[in-house]
Design a protein around this motif. Structure first.
Motif, short mmCIF file in Angstrom:
data_model
loop_
_atom_site.label_atom_id
_atom_site.label_comp_id
_atom_site.label_asym_id
_atom_site.label_seq_id
_atom_site.Cartn_x
_atom_site.Cartn_y
_atom_site.Cartn_z
N ARG A 4 0.75 -1.24 0.11
CA ARG A 4 -0.02 0.12 -0.07
C ARG A 4 0.85 1.27 -0.04
NH1 ARG A 4 -4.03 1.24 4.68
NH2 ARG A 4 -3.24 -0.66 5.38
N LEU A 5 0.87 2.07 -1.01
CA LEU A 5 1.53 3.34 -1.31
C LEU A 5 0.97 4.40 -0.59
CD1 LEU A 5 2.65 2.95 -5.01
CD2 LEU A 5 3.83 1.99 -2.80
N VAL A 55 -9.89 4.48 -0.37
CA VAL A 55 -9.47 4.19 -1.48
C VAL A 55 -7.85 4.30 -1.47
CG1 VAL A 55 -9.43 6.61 -2.43
CG2 VAL A 55 -9.58 4.70 -3.95
N ASP A 56 -7.11 2.96 -2.08
CA ASP A 56 -5.64 2.84 -1.57
C ASP A 56 -5.00 2.80 -3.15
OD1 ASP A 56 -6.11 2.31 1.07
OD2 ASP A 56 -5.93 0.12 0.70
N THR A 57 -3.83 3.40 -3.01
CA THR A 57 -3.16 3.13 -4.19
C THR A 57 -1.85 2.17 -3.66
OG1 THR A 57 -3.02 5.34 -4.70
CG2 THR A 57 -1.18 4.33 -5.80
N CYS A 58 -1.80 0.99 -4.76
CA CYS A 58 -1.15 -0.11 -4.44
C CYS A 58 -0.10 -0.55 -5.41
CB CYS A 58 -2.02 -1.50 -4.11
SG CYS A 58 -3.19 -0.90 -2.70
N ASP A 59 1.32 -1.22 -5.03
CA ASP A 59 1.97 -1.43 -5.80
C ASP A 59 1.69 -3.05 -5.98
OD1 ASP A 59 4.25 -2.81 -7.13
OD2 ASP A 59 5.73 -1.52 -6.11
N LEU A 60 1.11 -3.68 -6.95
CA LEU A 60 0.94 -4.98 -7.27
C LEU A 60 2.10 -5.64 -7.14
CD1 LEU A 60 -1.99 -4.71 -9.51
CD2 LEU A 60 -2.11 -4.24 -7.15
#
Length: 181
Positions: free
Chosen positions: A6-7, A22-27
């Motif tokens: 999770r960024l 709402v998350d911004t994620c590095d997959l």
């Protein structure tokens, strides 16, 4: 397999019973997903609860989101820092008026780990005796019903238990009781 990183996160809504972030994620595969929606719910407890005469306690109530009258097992939300085993004893007493001799954690389930972060702790309780009247919350209207193990097995076979976590709990409970193999 790697967990996503999770960024960042931001909240769109925070309420008592549900929070949306709402998350911004590095997959971890070179892709960054910048709009992954997560529902935060409180953790829950539910119970396969047997009376001293081996009847399984069920509750029947209306469920507005699904617009159904649902036959379920007792349970509810864990309050604050309450321990799950205390929460299930409290919920059973409030919803059914029953107290129990023994309890055992039989499953820890994630209702929908793709979009929600909560956990449901499922207990098997035995030796239930009616010790009090119901003490329902203002929004709870439910009937307490008791079924034999064979009747519950038939309800499951006929797809009469609509709530998926409760059907799962009953399968775990019946396996633990060696009523199904």
């Amino acid at each position: 397999m790697l967990k996503w990183q999770r960024l960042s996160s931001r909240y769109l809504m925070k309420e008592q019973w549900a929070t949306l972030r709402v998350d911004t994620c590095d997959l971890q595969n070179g892709v960054v997903k910048d709009d992954y929606f997560v529902l935060e719910y409180p953790n829950w407890v539910n119970a396969v609860a047997l009376t001293t005469d081996n009847k399984i306690i069920m509750v029947r109530q209306y469920r507005h989101a699904g617009d159904i009258i649902s036959l379920e097992i007792p349970g509810g939300v864990i309050d604050g820092t309450e321990q799950p085993e205390d929460a299930i004893r409290r919920e059973l007493l409030e919803e059914t008026g029953y107290s129990f001799q023994t309890l055992e954690l039989i499953a820890t389930l994630y209702p929908n780990p793709a979009t929600a972060n909560n956990v449901t702790y499922t207990y098997l309780l035995k030796g239930g005796v009616k010790t009090d009247e119901q003490h329902l919350d203002e929004h709870e209207i439910l009937n307490v019903e008791k079924y034999s193990i064979e009747e519950v097995k038939q309800l499951l076979l006929e797809n009469k238990i609509d709530q998926s976590l409760h059907a799962s709990a009953l399968f775990y409970g019946l396996m633990k009781l060696e009523a199904i193999k």
